[in-house]
Design a protein around this motif. Structure first.
Motif, PDB file in Angstrom:
ATOM      1  N   ALA A   8       0.965  -1.233   0.103  1.00 31.65           N
ATOM      2  CA  ALA A   8       0.040   0.305   0.013  1.00 31.65           C
ATOM      3  C   ALA A   8       0.961   1.261   0.288  1.00 31.65           C
ATOM      4  O   ALA A   8      -0.038   1.956   0.234  1.00 31.65           O
ATOM      5  N   THR A   9       1.985   1.000  -0.041  1.00 31.45           N
ATOM      6  CA  THR A   9       2.785   2.238  -0.014  1.00 31.45           C
ATOM      7  C   THR A   9       3.627   2.302  -1.189  1.00 31.45           C
ATOM      8  O   THR A   9       4.607   1.491  -2.154  1.00 31.45           O
ATOM      9  N   SER A  10       4.050   3.598  -1.528  1.00 30.45           N
ATOM     10  CA  SER A  10       4.765   3.651  -2.874  1.00 30.45           C
ATOM     11  C   SER A  10       6.545   3.173  -2.758  1.00 30.45           C
ATOM     12  O   SER A  10       7.371   2.921  -1.965  1.00 30.45           O
ATOM     13  N   LEU A  11       6.975   3.038  -4.171  1.00 33.20           N
ATOM     14  CA  LEU A  11       8.122   2.317  -3.730  1.00 33.20           C
ATOM     15  C   LEU A  11       9.078   2.818  -5.226  1.00 33.20           C
ATOM     16  O   LEU A  11       8.437   3.318  -6.304  1.00 33.20           O
ATOM     17  N   TYR A  12       9.995   3.118  -4.593  1.00 32.50           N
ATOM     18  CA  TYR A  12      11.823   3.702  -5.679  1.00 32.50           C
ATOM     19  C   TYR A  12      12.927   3.319  -5.658  1.00 32.50           C
ATOM     20  O   TYR A  12      12.724   2.102  -4.332  1.00 32.50           O
ATOM     21  N   VAL A  13      12.966   2.730  -7.128  1.00 31.51           N
ATOM     22  CA  VAL A  13      14.300   2.765  -6.721  1.00 31.51           C
ATOM     23  C   VAL A  13      15.623   3.895  -7.008  1.00 31.51           C
ATOM     24  O   VAL A  13      15.432   5.145  -7.900  1.00 31.51           O
ATOM     25  N   LEU A  14      16.533   4.084  -6.169  1.00 33.38           N
ATOM     26  CA  LEU A  14      17.149   5.276  -5.898  1.00 33.38           C
ATOM     27  C   LEU A  14      18.841   4.261  -6.975  1.00 33.38           C
ATOM     28  O   LEU A  14      18.933   3.548  -6.293  1.00 33.38           O
ATOM     29  N   VAL A  15      18.904   6.334  -7.704  1.00 32.90           N
ATOM     30  CA  VAL A  15      19.475   5.109  -8.917  1.00 32.90           C
ATOM     31  C   VAL A  15      20.711   5.844  -8.559  1.00 32.90           C
ATOM     32  O   VAL A  15      20.534   6.732  -8.643  1.00 32.90           O
ATOM     33  N   ASP A  16      21.856   5.923  -7.929  1.00 36.19           N
ATOM     34  CA  ASP A  16      23.695   6.656  -8.041  1.00 36.19           C
ATOM     35  C   ASP A  16      23.869   6.554  -9.613  1.00 36.19           C
ATOM     36  O   ASP A  16      24.897   5.337 -10.276  1.00 36.19           O
ATOM     37  N   PRO A  17      24.000   7.453 -10.877  1.00 34.69           N
ATOM     38  CA  PRO A  17      24.798   6.892 -11.887  1.00 34.69           C
ATOM     39  C   PRO A  17      26.316   7.724 -12.174  1.00 34.69           C
ATOM     40  O   PRO A  17      26.836   8.107 -13.013  1.00 34.69           O
ATOM     41  N   ALA A  31      23.098  17.611 -23.321  1.00 36.78           N
ATOM     42  CA  ALA A  31      21.607  17.759 -22.522  1.00 36.78           C
ATOM     43  C   ALA A  31      21.663  18.138 -21.520  1.00 36.78           C
ATOM     44  O   ALA A  31      22.485  17.733 -20.481  1.00 36.78           O
ATOM     45  N   ASP A  32      20.311  19.016 -20.938  1.00 35.18           N
ATOM     46  CA  ASP A  32      20.511  20.090 -20.056  1.00 35.18           C
ATOM     47  C   ASP A  32      19.511  19.220 -19.125  1.00 35.18           C
ATOM     48  O   ASP A  32      19.356  17.989 -19.613  1.00 35.18           O
ATOM     49  N   ARG A  33      18.888  19.676 -17.955  1.00 30.68           N
ATOM     50  CA  ARG A  33      18.214  18.808 -16.616  1.00 30.68           C
ATOM     51  C   ARG A  33      16.842  18.237 -17.779  1.00 30.68           C
ATOM     52  O   ARG A  33      17.153  17.139 -17.652  1.00 30.68           O
ATOM     53  N   ALA A  34      16.267  19.036 -18.289  1.00 29.57           N
ATOM     54  CA  ALA A  34      15.123  19.194 -18.985  1.00 29.57           C
ATOM     55  C   ALA A  34      15.208  17.455 -19.446  1.00 29.57           C
ATOM     56  O   ALA A  34      14.324  16.936 -19.742  1.00 29.57           O
ATOM     57  N   ALA A  35      16.501  18.135 -20.821  1.00 31.05           N
ATOM     58  CA  ALA A  35      16.466  16.361 -21.868  1.00 31.05           C
ATOM     59  C   ALA A  35      17.182  15.048 -21.002  1.00 31.05           C
ATOM     60  O   ALA A  35      16.123  14.539 -21.509  1.00 31.05           O
ATOM     61  N   ASP A  54      24.004  19.641  -2.771  1.00 32.83           N
ATOM     62  CA  ASP A  54      24.721  21.000  -2.752  1.00 32.83           C
ATOM     63  C   ASP A  54      25.699  21.531  -4.727  1.00 32.83           C
ATOM     64  O   ASP A  54      26.863  20.794  -5.046  1.00 32.83           O
ATOM     65  N   PRO A  55      25.366  22.560  -4.055  1.00 28.37           N
ATOM     66  CA  PRO A  55      25.537  23.425  -5.507  1.00 28.37           C
ATOM     67  C   PRO A  55      26.807  23.179  -5.251  1.00 28.37           C
ATOM     68  O   PRO A  55      27.881  23.645  -6.739  1.00 28.37           O
ATOM     69  N   ARG A  56      28.223  23.404  -4.807  1.00 28.11           N
ATOM     70  CA  ARG A  56      29.323  22.838  -4.611  1.00 28.11           C
ATOM     71  C   ARG A  56      30.067  22.051  -5.354  1.00 28.11           C
ATOM     72  O   ARG A  56      31.222  21.793  -5.435  1.00 28.11           O
ATOM     73  N   VAL A  57      28.823  20.817  -5.464  1.00 33.13           N
ATOM     74  CA  VAL A  57      29.696  19.186  -5.825  1.00 33.13           C
ATOM     75  C   VAL A  57      29.989  19.295  -7.431  1.00 33.13           C
ATOM     76  O   VAL A  57      29.183  19.327  -7.980  1.00 33.13           O
ATOM     77  N   PRO A  58      31.033  18.706  -7.300  1.00 33.42           N
ATOM     78  CA  PRO A  58      31.926  19.455  -8.580  1.00 33.42           C
ATOM     79  C   PRO A  58      31.307  17.973  -9.860  1.00 33.42           C
ATOM     80  O   PRO A  58      32.357  17.566 -10.499  1.00 33.42           O
ATOM     81  N   LEU A  59      30.222  17.875  -9.742  1.00 33.24           N
ATOM     82  CA  LEU A  59      29.442  16.973 -10.646  1.00 33.24           C
ATOM     83  C   LEU A  59      28.361  17.333 -11.606  1.00 33.24           C
ATOM     84  O   LEU A  59      27.434  18.143 -11.252  1.00 33.24           O
ATOM     85  N   ALA A  60      28.551  16.441 -13.187  1.00 29.58           N
ATOM     86  CA  ALA A  60      27.711  17.051 -13.975  1.00 29.58           C
ATOM     87  C   ALA A  60      25.953  16.202 -13.702  1.00 29.58           C
ATOM     88  O   ALA A  60      26.550  15.989 -12.476  1.00 29.58           O
ATOM     89  N   LYS A  61      24.591  17.446 -13.703  1.00 27.63           N
ATOM     90  CA  LYS A  61      23.443  16.665 -13.288  1.00 27.63           C
ATOM     91  C   LYS A  61      23.495  15.190 -13.915  1.00 27.63           C
ATOM     92  O   LYS A  61      22.052  15.256 -12.755  1.00 27.63           O
ATOM     93  N   SER A  62      23.676  15.053 -14.739  1.00 26.66           N
ATOM     94  CA  SER A  62      24.417  13.351 -14.659  1.00 26.66           C
ATOM     95  C   SER A  62      24.414  12.320 -14.208  1.00 26.66           C
ATOM     96  O   SER A  62      23.869  11.471 -13.818  1.00 26.66           O
ATOM     97  N   GLN A  63      25.087  12.705 -13.644  1.00 25.49           N
ATOM     98  CA  GLN A  63      25.902  12.127 -12.124  1.00 25.49           C
ATOM     99  C   GLN A  63      24.823  11.836 -11.290  1.00 25.49           C
ATOM    100  O   GLN A  63      25.944  12.145 -10.451  1.00 25.49           O
TER     101      GLN A  63
END
Length: 319
Positions: A8-17, A31-35, A54-63
């Motif tokens: 009865a409760t929502s289920l999600y996969v948490l992915v670390d890309p 590709a931007d975040r929307a794409a 955190d905005p200071r984390v030096p990772l691309a949005k895709s990561q």
């Protein structure tokens, strides 16, 4: 897996890309975040929600980590992602001592009554470093299931779960291949702040994971079912790994020319877990103290010698 979750409760996969997507996602590198969102939802065929870092984390949005909304515990993606997690674990341990102990561990499962966007808001502060120690680190990479498992050991389940709020269940596959979970029943959120001592221990996680993977991989390769079963039932393998790494430091002091890289320490620690009392074996001491020319030109460091020492120990412990 299906029996673990509340229907009865929502289920999600948490992915670390961070090291790539677990399934093929067609998108341009720029590709931007929307794409990116569109491409992932097309690949999964499910709603996808990004978790902001955190905005200071030096990772691309895709990561950045993200959530995939499943259609309950009967969703085919539950079994598929479980198979992915199994394959990732097996790949990280496949070569035993000969491996470097690294790997990709990017799948976990979360259950909550929250919608995806609200769950992402709960997760975001959990993924930000919060410690009294001085550090320029910004990312608690809990989407990597090894990191989450290690944090439980460092600070205890109660403090980890206190951050959950309405997140009810965090499920993952541990290094032994066991399905582990941490549950929480309260709605309040208590942020986790690590002391300087806890942060120092937490930062030892990488060498812990590497040593554990090399040890368990070699154990599986041995085919010793009794030893494998003992490890499977041991609820505190990290204590054993910590002790083995301490003994590796002593060995490095004794034979410094053999320990020129961090992986040399993890090699010794893994051997120590496989063969308790390794440092007392006369043949091992003789072998490590011998000059290179007496070893037919073999490389000198522990990482490259680990298979040779393993074979030596399998002949039986000398008196």
């Amino acid at each position: 897996m299906q029996e673990i979750f509340d229907s009865a409760t929502s289920l999600y996969v948490l992915v670390d890309p961070m090291q790539g997507e677990p399934i093929p996602v067609s998108m341009d590198a720029s590709a931007d975040r929307a794409a990116l969102q569109v491409a992932r939802e097309k690949a999964w065929g499910r709603q996808v929600t990004a978790v902001s870092l955190d905005p200071r984390v030096p990772l691309a949005k895709s990561q950045h980590p993200y959530l995939v909304t499943l259609h309950g515990a009967s969703d085919e993606w539950l079994s598929d992602t479980f198979d992915m997690a199994l394959a990732e674990r097996e790949a990280s341990q496949a070569d035993g001592l000969a491996s470097d102990g690294t790997g990709i561990h990017r799948i976990s499962w979360l259950q909550t009554s929250l919608f995806g966007d609200d769950l992402a808001e709960v997760l975001a502060p959990m993924l930000r470093v919060n410690t009294s120690a001085w550090t320029d680190a910004r990312y608690m990479r809990l989407a990597d299931r090894r990191v989450f498992d290690w944090l439980r050991h460092v600070v205890g389940d109660a403090r980890v779960a206190a951050q959950f709020g309405r997140l009810r269940r965090w499920v993952y596959l541990d290094a032994r291949g066991r399905i582990e979970q941490l549950t929480h029943a309260q709605d309040e959120i208590e942020p986790l702040r690590l002391t300087a001592e806890e942060w120092a221990l937490f930062m030892q996680g990488e060498r812990m994971h590497v040593t554990t993977a090399r040890w368990l991989g070699e154990l599986a390769r041995s085919g010793d079912r009794a030893l494998c079963e003992g490890v499977w039932q041991d609820d505190d393998i990290y204590t054993r790994v910590v002790a083995s790494l301490d003994r590796a430091e002593l060995a490095a002091q004794r034979w410094p020319s053999r320990f020129v890289h961090p992986r040399d320490r993890s090699a010794w620690a893994a051997l120590d877990l496989l063969h308790p009392g390794l440092e007392r074996d006369v043949r091992v001491r003789t072998f490590l103290q011998a000059p290179p020319e007496e070893e037919s030109g073999l490389a000198e460091n522990m990482h490259t010698l680990s298979d040779t020492l393993r074979a030596l120990m399998l002949k039986g412990i000398s008196s």
